[in-house]
Design a protein around this motif. Structure first.
Motif, PDB file in Angstrom:
ATOM      1  N   SER A  39       0.827  -1.207   0.000  1.00 50.11           N
ATOM      2  CA  SER A  39       0.000   0.000   0.000  1.00 50.11           C
ATOM      3  C   SER A  39       0.863   1.259   0.000  1.00 50.11           C
ATOM      4  N   PHE A  40       1.905   1.268   0.847  1.00 52.48           N
ATOM      5  CA  PHE A  40       2.786   2.435   0.903  1.00 52.48           C
ATOM      6  C   PHE A  40       3.516   2.648  -0.413  1.00 52.48           C
ATOM      7  N   CYS A  41       4.046   1.576  -0.983  1.00 51.19           N
ATOM      8  CA  CYS A  41       4.811   1.707  -2.231  1.00 51.19           C
ATOM      9  C   CYS A  41       3.939   2.235  -3.367  1.00 51.19           C
ATOM     10  N   LEU A  42       2.727   1.718  -3.491  1.00 50.84           N
ATOM     11  CA  LEU A  42       1.828   2.211  -4.544  1.00 50.84           C
ATOM     12  C   LEU A  42       1.468   3.678  -4.320  1.00 50.84           C
ATOM     13  N   TRP A  43       1.174   4.043  -3.065  1.00 46.87           N
ATOM     14  CA  TRP A  43       0.840   5.429  -2.759  1.00 46.87           C
ATOM     15  C   TRP A  43       2.028   6.349  -3.035  1.00 46.87           C
ATOM     16  N   PHE A  44       3.229   5.922  -2.649  1.00 48.07           N
ATOM     17  CA  PHE A  44       4.409   6.755  -2.840  1.00 48.07           C
ATOM     18  C   PHE A  44       4.736   6.921  -4.322  1.00 48.07           C
ATOM     19  N   ILE A  45       4.589   5.872  -5.100  1.00 48.32           N
ATOM     20  CA  ILE A  45       4.819   5.981  -6.543  1.00 48.32           C
ATOM     21  C   ILE A  45       3.840   6.976  -7.154  1.00 48.32           C
TER      22      ILE A  45
ATOM     23  N   ASP B  94       5.711  -0.196  11.566  1.00 44.59           N
ATOM     24  CA  ASP B  94       5.192  -0.736  12.825  1.00 44.59           C
ATOM     25  C   ASP B  94       4.158  -1.835  12.627  1.00 44.59           C
ATOM     26  N   ALA B  95       3.866  -2.206  11.381  1.00 43.81           N
ATOM     27  CA  ALA B  95       2.807  -3.176  11.119  1.00 43.81           C
ATOM     28  C   ALA B  95       3.126  -4.540  11.689  1.00 43.81           C
ATOM     29  N   SER B  96       4.379  -4.916  11.710  1.00 46.57           N
ATOM     30  CA  SER B  96       4.717  -6.250  12.222  1.00 46.57           C
ATOM     31  C   SER B  96       4.849  -6.260  13.751  1.00 46.57           C
ATOM     32  N   LYS B  97       4.731  -5.096  14.378  1.00 43.71           N
ATOM     33  CA  LYS B  97       4.903  -5.032  15.833  1.00 43.71           C
ATOM     34  C   LYS B  97       3.586  -4.908  16.581  1.00 43.71           C
ATOM     35  N   ALA B  98       2.742  -3.975  16.153  1.00 40.22           N
ATOM     36  CA  ALA B  98       1.552  -3.642  16.937  1.00 40.22           C
ATOM     37  C   ALA B  98       0.291  -4.125  16.238  1.00 40.22           C
ATOM     38  N   GLU B  99      -0.745  -4.310  17.014  1.00 40.79           N
ATOM     39  CA  GLU B  99      -2.047  -4.681  16.496  1.00 40.79           C
ATOM     40  C   GLU B  99      -2.857  -3.423  16.197  1.00 40.79           C
ATOM     41  N   GLY B 100      -3.674  -3.486  15.165  1.00 43.08           N
ATOM     42  CA  GLY B 100      -4.648  -2.433  14.908  1.00 43.08           C
ATOM     43  C   GLY B 100      -4.104  -1.172  14.250  1.00 43.08           C
ATOM     44  N   VAL B 101      -2.960  -1.209  13.586  1.00 47.53           N
ATOM     45  CA  VAL B 101      -2.457  -0.039  12.877  1.00 47.53           C
ATOM     46  C   VAL B 101      -3.105  -0.026  11.506  1.00 47.53           C
ATOM     47  N   THR B 102      -3.669   1.105  11.120  1.00 48.72           N
ATOM     48  CA  THR B 102      -4.342   1.182   9.821  1.00 48.72           C
ATOM     49  C   THR B 102      -3.496   1.944   8.826  1.00 48.72           C
ATOM     50  N   PRO B 103      -3.521   1.515   7.547  1.00 56.60           N
ATOM     51  CA  PRO B 103      -2.743   2.231   6.533  1.00 56.60           C
ATOM     52  C   PRO B 103      -3.375   3.537   6.147  1.00 56.60           C
TER      53      PRO B 103
END
Length: 165
Positions: free
Chosen positions: A58-64, A156-165
């Protein structure tokens, strides 16, 4: 490190299942991802891995997309008959002051046409950014906030629960 090993193993397995064809490899990779996502319901480590992969894509597509929009904006400024820009140096207060995260944020900003990360003041937590055209400072700060939010959500996606993109 385990993320890269899993990603490489999944890509090799997907490529071999797809018999070397790009379409078959992508289909096999998608099926492997869905399998990891389903197994992730029971296994927390797989769930974090799948969520990190989702945020990363999601980040890579948004950044491109942001790079293309900034390229178009800079091209319209340069090709205009009358160049009307207001360059400025902005002091952006970063959310997290870890040097590695600020360095990554500054590098991504520098990759975007029309912006350049100049310096970071760790005591005040300010990242100094040169903007080619800062006539709309609110838009500039909104994009900076969104870039930092998406980047931190991915990291932080692999660390915490409930982080939204």
């Amino acid at each position: 490190m385990s993320f890269l090993i899993h990603l490489l193993a999944s890509a090799v397995l997907a490529w071999s299942v797809g018999a070397g064809h790009l379409g078959g490899g992508l289909l096999a990779f998608a099926l492997l991802y869905l399998l990891a996502r389903l197994l992730g319901v029971a296994v927390a480590r797989l769930r974090r891995y799948a969520r990190s992969l989702e945020h990363g894509i999601s980040f890579c597509l948004w950044f491109i997309a942001q790079v293309f929009l900034a390229t178009y904006h800079v091209a319209t400024l340069v090709l205009a008959r009358r160049v009307d820009v207001e360059p400025a140096i902005l002091a952006y207060p970063v959310t997290r002051r870890e040097v590695d995260k600020v360095t990554l944020l500054g590098t991504l900003l520098t990759l975007t046409p029309g912006t350049l990360a100049l310096d970071y003041d760790p005591e005040q937590g300010l990242l100094y950014i040169h903007a080619l055209d800062a006539r709309r400072r609110e838009d500039m700060t909104d994009i900076l906030i969104e870039l930092e939010r998406r980047l931190l959500a991915w990291l932080d996606a692999s660390k915490a629960e409930g982080v939204t993109p």
